[in-house]
Motif scaffolding. Structure first.
Motif, PDB file in Angstrom:
ATOM      1  N   ARG A  22       0.838  -1.213   0.000  1.00 11.94           N
ATOM      2  CA  ARG A  22       0.000   0.000   0.000  1.00 11.94           C
ATOM      3  C   ARG A  22       0.866   1.252   0.000  1.00 11.94           C
ATOM      4  O   ARG A  22       0.563   2.219  -0.691  1.00 11.94           O
ATOM      5  N   SER A  23       1.928   1.239   0.759  1.00 11.39           N
ATOM      6  CA  SER A  23       2.843   2.380   0.778  1.00 11.39           C
ATOM      7  C   SER A  23       3.475   2.563  -0.601  1.00 11.39           C
ATOM      8  O   SER A  23       3.574   3.680  -1.111  1.00 11.39           O
ATOM      9  N   GLY A  24       3.877   1.457  -1.205  1.00  9.59           N
ATOM     10  CA  GLY A  24       4.484   1.521  -2.539  1.00  9.59           C
ATOM     11  C   GLY A  24       3.543   2.089  -3.584  1.00  9.59           C
ATOM     12  O   GLY A  24       3.937   2.900  -4.420  1.00  9.59           O
ATOM     13  N   ARG A  25       2.277   1.677  -3.531  1.00 11.30           N
ATOM     14  CA  ARG A  25       1.306   2.210  -4.484  1.00 11.30           C
ATOM     15  C   ARG A  25       1.062   3.689  -4.252  1.00 11.30           C
ATOM     16  O   ARG A  25       0.881   4.458  -5.189  1.00 11.30           O
ATOM     17  N   LEU A  26       1.076   4.102  -2.999  1.00 10.50           N
ATOM     18  CA  LEU A  26       0.793   5.486  -2.650  1.00 10.50           C
ATOM     19  C   LEU A  26       1.941   6.425  -3.010  1.00 10.50           C
ATOM     20  O   LEU A  26       1.722   7.488  -3.585  1.00 10.50           O
ATOM     21  N   PRO A  30      11.553   5.064  -5.315  1.00 12.08           N
ATOM     22  CA  PRO A  30      12.479   6.171  -5.065  1.00 12.08           C
ATOM     23  C   PRO A  30      13.199   6.669  -6.313  1.00 12.08           C
ATOM     24  O   PRO A  30      13.493   7.849  -6.424  1.00 12.08           O
ATOM     25  N   LEU A  31      13.463   5.782  -7.232  1.00 10.95           N
ATOM     26  CA  LEU A  31      14.184   6.148  -8.451  1.00 10.95           C
ATOM     27  C   LEU A  31      13.407   5.577  -9.633  1.00 10.95           C
ATOM     28  O   LEU A  31      13.788   4.554 -10.210  1.00 10.95           O
ATOM     29  N   PRO A  32      12.292   6.240  -9.995  1.00  9.31           N
ATOM     30  CA  PRO A  32      11.383   5.661 -10.984  1.00  9.31           C
ATOM     31  C   PRO A  32      12.010   5.409 -12.351  1.00  9.31           C
ATOM     32  O   PRO A  32      11.538   4.558 -13.088  1.00  9.31           O
ATOM     33  N   HIS A  33      13.082   6.108 -12.680  1.00  2.84           N
ATOM     34  CA  HIS A  33      13.735   5.911 -13.979  1.00  2.84           C
ATOM     35  C   HIS A  33      14.563   4.627 -14.027  1.00  2.84           C
ATOM     36  O   HIS A  33      15.027   4.225 -15.083  1.00  2.84           O
ATOM     37  N   LEU A  34      14.730   3.985 -12.868  1.00  6.23           N
ATOM     38  CA  LEU A  34      15.473   2.732 -12.789  1.00  6.23           C
ATOM     39  C   LEU A  34      14.542   1.626 -12.305  1.00  6.23           C
ATOM     40  O   LEU A  34      13.704   1.852 -11.443  1.00  6.23           O
ATOM     41  N   ALA A  35      14.715   0.452 -12.837  1.00  5.01           N
ATOM     42  CA  ALA A  35      13.928  -0.699 -12.382  1.00  5.01           C
ATOM     43  C   ALA A  35      14.782  -1.477 -11.387  1.00  5.01           C
ATOM     44  O   ALA A  35      15.302  -2.542 -11.688  1.00  5.01           O
ATOM     45  N   ARG A 110      11.683   8.710   0.851  1.00  5.87           N
ATOM     46  CA  ARG A 110      11.572   8.470   2.286  1.00  5.87           C
ATOM     47  C   ARG A 110      10.642   9.496   2.933  1.00  5.87           C
ATOM     48  O   ARG A 110       9.790   9.155   3.747  1.00  5.87           O
ATOM     49  N   ASP A 111      10.783  10.756   2.548  1.00  7.82           N
ATOM     50  CA  ASP A 111       9.933  11.808   3.114  1.00  7.82           C
ATOM     51  C   ASP A 111       8.462  11.600   2.750  1.00  7.82           C
ATOM     52  O   ASP A 111       7.581  11.751   3.605  1.00  7.82           O
ATOM     53  N   ARG A 112       8.181  11.224   1.491  1.00  5.14           N
ATOM     54  CA  ARG A 112       6.790  10.952   1.074  1.00  5.14           C
ATOM     55  C   ARG A 112       6.218   9.768   1.835  1.00  5.14           C
ATOM     56  O   ARG A 112       5.083   9.801   2.317  1.00  5.14           O
ATOM     57  N   ARG A 113       7.008   8.723   1.945  1.00  3.50           N
ATOM     58  CA  ARG A 113       6.564   7.511   2.630  1.00  3.50           C
ATOM     59  C   ARG A 113       6.339   7.786   4.118  1.00  3.50           C
ATOM     60  O   ARG A 113       5.320   7.383   4.683  1.00  3.50           O
ATOM     61  N   ALA A 115       5.696  10.715   5.536  1.00  3.18           N
ATOM     62  CA  ALA A 115       4.559  11.626   5.715  1.00  3.18           C
ATOM     63  C   ALA A 115       3.231  10.882   5.566  1.00  3.18           C
ATOM     64  O   ALA A 115       2.302  11.096   6.361  1.00  3.18           O
ATOM     65  N   SER A 116       3.130  10.011   4.561  1.00  7.95           N
ATOM     66  CA  SER A 116       1.872   9.288   4.371  1.00  7.95           C
ATOM     67  C   SER A 116       1.622   8.316   5.521  1.00  7.95           C
ATOM     68  O   SER A 116       0.493   8.181   5.995  1.00  7.95           O
ATOM     69  N   THR A 117       2.671   7.666   6.010  1.00 12.30           N
ATOM     70  CA  THR A 117       2.506   6.740   7.129  1.00 12.30           C
ATOM     71  C   THR A 117       2.210   7.498   8.422  1.00 12.30           C
ATOM     72  O   THR A 117       1.377   7.064   9.218  1.00 12.30           O
ATOM     73  N   ALA A 118       2.856   8.643   8.619  1.00 13.66           N
ATOM     74  CA  ALA A 118       2.588   9.458   9.809  1.00 13.66           C
ATOM     75  C   ALA A 118       1.134   9.924   9.816  1.00 13.66           C
ATOM     76  O   ALA A 118       0.496   9.966  10.880  1.00 13.66           O
ATOM     77  N   ALA A 119       0.601  10.265   8.646  1.00 16.16           N
ATOM     78  CA  ALA A 119      -0.807  10.676   8.566  1.00 16.16           C
ATOM     79  C   ALA A 119      -1.716   9.520   8.979  1.00 16.16           C
ATOM     80  O   ALA A 119      -2.708   9.723   9.688  1.00 16.16           O
ATOM     81  N   ALA A 120      -1.384   8.310   8.559  1.00 17.81           N
ATOM     82  CA  ALA A 120      -2.179   7.144   8.953  1.00 17.81           C
ATOM     83  C   ALA A 120      -2.032   6.877  10.455  1.00 17.81           C
ATOM     84  O   ALA A 120      -3.010   6.564  11.137  1.00 17.81           O
ATOM     85  N   LEU A 121      -0.830   7.030  10.982  1.00 20.03           N
ATOM     86  CA  LEU A 121      -0.606   6.823  12.413  1.00 20.03           C
ATOM     87  C   LEU A 121      -1.365   7.852  13.251  1.00 20.03           C
ATOM     88  O   LEU A 121      -1.804   7.558  14.363  1.00 20.03           O
ATOM     89  N   ALA A 122      -1.528   9.045  12.708  1.00 24.76           N
ATOM     90  CA  ALA A 122      -2.239  10.105  13.431  1.00 24.76           C
ATOM     91  C   ALA A 122      -3.712   9.759  13.651  1.00 24.76           C
ATOM     92  O   ALA A 122      -4.358  10.342  14.530  1.00 24.76           O
ATOM     93  N   THR A 123      -4.232   8.813  12.884  1.00 24.78           N
ATOM     94  CA  THR A 123      -5.631   8.405  13.078  1.00 24.78           C
ATOM     95  C   THR A 123      -5.790   7.458  14.264  1.00 24.78           C
ATOM     96  O   THR A 123      -6.904   7.186  14.691  1.00 24.78           O
ATOM     97  N   LEU A 124      -4.663   6.951  14.784  1.00 20.43           N
ATOM     98  CA  LEU A 124      -4.692   6.051  15.940  1.00 20.43           C
ATOM     99  C   LEU A 124      -4.728   6.876  17.222  1.00 20.43           C
ATOM    100  O   LEU A 124      -4.198   7.993  17.267  1.00 20.43           O
TER     101      LEU A 124
END
Length: 165
Positions: A22-26, A30-35, A110-113, A115-124
């Motif tokens: 879910r985090s990956g989809r969101l 980190p380096l989308p130009h590389l697989a 890392r910052d995007r991941r 921030a999104s996880t911290a937002a989810a944690l804030a609901t707890l």
């Protein structure tokens, strides 16, 4: 080991996998130009957190053989994610660093991941967050105890020379 322990082990992997997917989809990669493979990405993350780490040290952190990490390093050097630098005090030692572009991409990711996880944690509520924080220590202990010595029935039914998951 009882049936409950086996079920708990399955549940642990299911939840960790769900969190990563879910985090990956969101937040993407980190380096989308590389697989990058999962192992390559893990090594890049280790180097980001430990600039100047050696191959042997990275192998210990990742729980991989040094020759495997050395192969990954070669691959990441080729695609301009890592650079090898000689240690200034001991020229025999090679230290690993991220390129500036790779470092910037990994830090943005890392910052995007985070921030999104911290937002989810804030609901707890506070008690749930404390419970989760305490569980992290336990999960880390479980991960540390996953060694070849702890394997039960490892390789059962797997022909010699075949990869296991």
């Amino acid at each position: 080991m009882d049936e409950h322990d086996l079920g708990l082990a399955d549940d642990l992997y299911d939840v960790i996998g769900l969190l990563r997917r879910r985090s990956g989809r969101l937040v993407g990669t980190p380096l989308p130009h590389l697989a990058l493979s999962g192992a390559q990405l893990e090594l890049a993350r280790v180097v980001r957190r430990n600039p100047g780490i050696t191959v042997a040290e990275a192998a210990r952190v990742l729980g991989l053989a040094a020759n495997t990490v050395s192969t990954l390093v070669g691959q990441l050097v080729t695609v301009d994610v890592l650079v090898r630098e000689r240690d200034t005090s001991d020229r025999r030692v090679v230290r690993l660093e991220l390129t500036a572009t790779a470092r910037a991409g990994l830090e943005r990711w890392r910052d995007r991941r985070a921030a999104s996880t911290a937002a989810a944690l804030a609901t707890l509520d506070a008690a749930e967050r404390e419970h989760l924080a305490a569980a992290l220590t336990t999960i880390a202990r479980v991960a540390a105890s996953l060694t070849d010595d702890a394997a039960v029935g490892a390789g059962a039914g797997v022909p010699a020379g075949r990869a296991r998951d």
